[in-house]
Design a protein around this motif. Sequence first.
Motif, mmCIF file in Angstrom:
data_model
loop_
_atom_site.group_PDB
_atom_site.id
_atom_site.type_symbol
_atom_site.label_atom_id
_atom_site.label_comp_id
_atom_site.label_asym_id
_atom_site.label_seq_id
_atom_site.Cartn_x
_atom_site.Cartn_y
_atom_site.Cartn_z
ATOM 1 N N GLY A 2 5.090 3.248 -31.187
ATOM 2 C CA GLY A 2 5.825 2.108 -31.074
ATOM 3 C C GLY A 2 7.013 2.179 -31.407
ATOM 4 O O GLY A 2 7.661 3.231 -32.178
ATOM 5 N N LYS A 3 8.132 1.040 -31.287
ATOM 6 C CA LYS A 3 9.449 1.181 -31.997
ATOM 7 C C LYS A 3 9.781 -0.165 -32.287
ATOM 8 O O LYS A 3 9.296 -1.312 -31.947
ATOM 9 C CB LYS A 3 10.380 1.542 -30.617
ATOM 10 C CG LYS A 3 10.163 2.843 -30.209
ATOM 11 C CD LYS A 3 11.185 3.300 -29.160
ATOM 12 C CE LYS A 3 11.151 4.692 -28.649
ATOM 13 N NZ LYS A 3 10.904 5.795 -29.745
ATOM 14 N N LEU A 4 10.324 -0.180 -33.360
ATOM 15 C CA LEU A 4 11.242 -1.376 -33.977
ATOM 16 C C LEU A 4 12.545 -1.288 -33.544
ATOM 17 O O LEU A 4 13.338 -0.368 -33.885
ATOM 18 C CB LEU A 4 11.149 -1.335 -35.789
ATOM 19 C CG LEU A 4 12.017 -2.592 -36.163
ATOM 20 C CD1 LEU A 4 11.419 -3.937 -35.804
ATOM 21 C CD2 LEU A 4 11.828 -2.517 -37.888
ATOM 22 N N VAL A 5 13.063 -1.975 -32.679
ATOM 23 C CA VAL A 5 14.325 -2.395 -32.303
ATOM 24 C C VAL A 5 15.307 -3.031 -33.040
ATOM 25 O O VAL A 5 15.045 -4.321 -33.102
ATOM 26 C CB VAL A 5 14.713 -2.643 -30.709
ATOM 27 C CG1 VAL A 5 15.785 -2.508 -30.242
ATOM 28 C CG2 VAL A 5 13.718 -1.726 -29.909
ATOM 29 N N GLY A 7 18.750 -4.917 -34.317
ATOM 30 C CA GLY A 7 20.180 -5.457 -33.883
ATOM 31 C C GLY A 7 20.379 -4.995 -32.610
ATOM 32 O O GLY A 7 21.406 -5.000 -32.025
ATOM 33 N N GLY A 8 19.413 -4.727 -31.549
ATOM 34 C CA GLY A 8 19.507 -4.578 -30.210
ATOM 35 C C GLY A 8 19.842 -2.913 -29.887
ATOM 36 O O GLY A 8 20.107 -2.655 -28.690
ATOM 37 N N THR A 9 20.240 -2.199 -30.695
ATOM 38 C CA THR A 9 20.500 -0.744 -30.393
ATOM 39 C C THR A 9 20.087 0.280 -31.281
ATOM 40 O O THR A 9 19.714 1.299 -30.813
ATOM 41 C CB THR A 9 22.170 -0.658 -31.123
ATOM 42 O OG1 THR A 9 22.421 -0.954 -32.324
ATOM 43 C CG2 THR A 9 23.124 -1.713 -29.888
ATOM 44 N N THR A 10 19.405 -0.050 -32.526
ATOM 45 C CA THR A 10 18.853 1.000 -33.320
ATOM 46 C C THR A 10 17.175 1.003 -33.010
ATOM 47 O O THR A 10 16.840 -0.006 -33.261
ATOM 48 C CB THR A 10 19.049 0.881 -34.598
ATOM 49 O OG1 THR A 10 20.599 0.843 -34.885
ATOM 50 C CG2 THR A 10 18.616 2.111 -35.700
ATOM 51 N N ILE A 53 17.416 -0.469 -43.996
ATOM 52 C CA ILE A 53 17.788 -1.434 -43.385
ATOM 53 C C ILE A 53 17.909 -2.891 -43.862
ATOM 54 O O ILE A 53 17.027 -2.981 -44.809
ATOM 55 C CB ILE A 53 17.478 -1.397 -41.700
ATOM 56 C CG1 ILE A 53 16.205 -1.735 -41.839
ATOM 57 C CG2 ILE A 53 18.045 -0.055 -40.919
ATOM 58 C CD1 ILE A 53 15.712 -2.012 -40.291
ATOM 59 N N TRP A 54 18.788 -3.677 -43.812
ATOM 60 C CA TRP A 54 18.860 -5.058 -44.294
ATOM 61 C C TRP A 54 18.377 -5.609 -43.253
ATOM 62 O O TRP A 54 18.930 -5.852 -41.860
ATOM 63 C CB TRP A 54 20.245 -5.335 -44.653
ATOM 64 C CG TRP A 54 20.241 -6.723 -45.138
ATOM 65 C CD1 TRP A 54 20.814 -7.783 -44.366
ATOM 66 C CD2 TRP A 54 19.914 -7.355 -46.162
ATOM 67 N NE1 TRP A 54 20.734 -9.006 -45.215
ATOM 68 C CE2 TRP A 54 19.971 -8.722 -46.404
ATOM 69 C CE3 TRP A 54 19.372 -6.665 -47.402
ATOM 70 C CZ2 TRP A 54 19.846 -9.551 -47.294
ATOM 71 C CZ3 TRP A 54 18.794 -7.506 -48.332
ATOM 72 C CH2 TRP A 54 19.247 -8.903 -48.362
ATOM 73 N N LEU A 62 13.066 -6.446 -32.409
ATOM 74 C CA LEU A 62 12.096 -6.517 -31.145
ATOM 75 C C LEU A 62 11.000 -5.474 -31.668
ATOM 76 O O LEU A 62 11.371 -4.190 -32.196
ATOM 77 C CB LEU A 62 12.701 -5.760 -30.065
ATOM 78 C CG LEU A 62 11.883 -5.531 -28.771
ATOM 79 C CD1 LEU A 62 11.000 -6.527 -28.296
ATOM 80 C CD2 LEU A 62 12.435 -4.747 -27.864
ATOM 81 N N PHE A 63 9.781 -5.862 -31.628
ATOM 82 C CA PHE A 63 8.788 -4.843 -32.233
ATOM 83 C C PHE A 63 8.026 -4.463 -30.765
ATOM 84 O O PHE A 63 7.409 -5.369 -30.136
ATOM 85 C CB PHE A 63 7.492 -5.828 -32.900
ATOM 86 C CG PHE A 63 8.242 -5.993 -34.093
ATOM 87 C CD1 PHE A 63 7.801 -5.209 -35.358
ATOM 88 C CD2 PHE A 63 8.696 -7.235 -34.389
ATOM 89 C CE1 PHE A 63 8.255 -5.468 -36.452
ATOM 90 C CE2 PHE A 63 9.297 -7.528 -35.679
ATOM 91 C CZ PHE A 63 9.163 -6.499 -36.792
#
Length: 113
Positions: A2-5, A7-10, A53-54, A62-63
């Motif tokens: 899965g991914k943690l997105v 700030g919409g970009t990282t 990250i902060w 986004l998870f």
Amino acid sequence: MGKLVYGGTTEIGFEDRVLAHLQIVVGLKLRRKEGFFFSWRDEQGVGDGRSAIWIDPAIPLLFRYSGGRYPRINKTWLEQLTASSNSSQGLQLTEEIGALGADEVDADSPPGR
């Protein structure tokens, strides 16, 4: 994976089981409008160091899970992650701890079960 997105970009890759635990801990902090650092150990392919990250209520998250089933939650590990999120160093992703099976609950179970 899965991914943690952030700030919409990282995009940061985590196994779905890890991501499910992170979503609960991060959600608890953000509901209280608390900002905090989140850090993890990088995979060897990206340098084998640490990243941080902060996390703040104003930063979109986004998870994104790769699987369709929500993983079972390990209460012992969840408690450890929650405690670290309340420390001065912030949420530190650690290896999963605790007995598997007896200490797990469905993510949608009422608290205390």
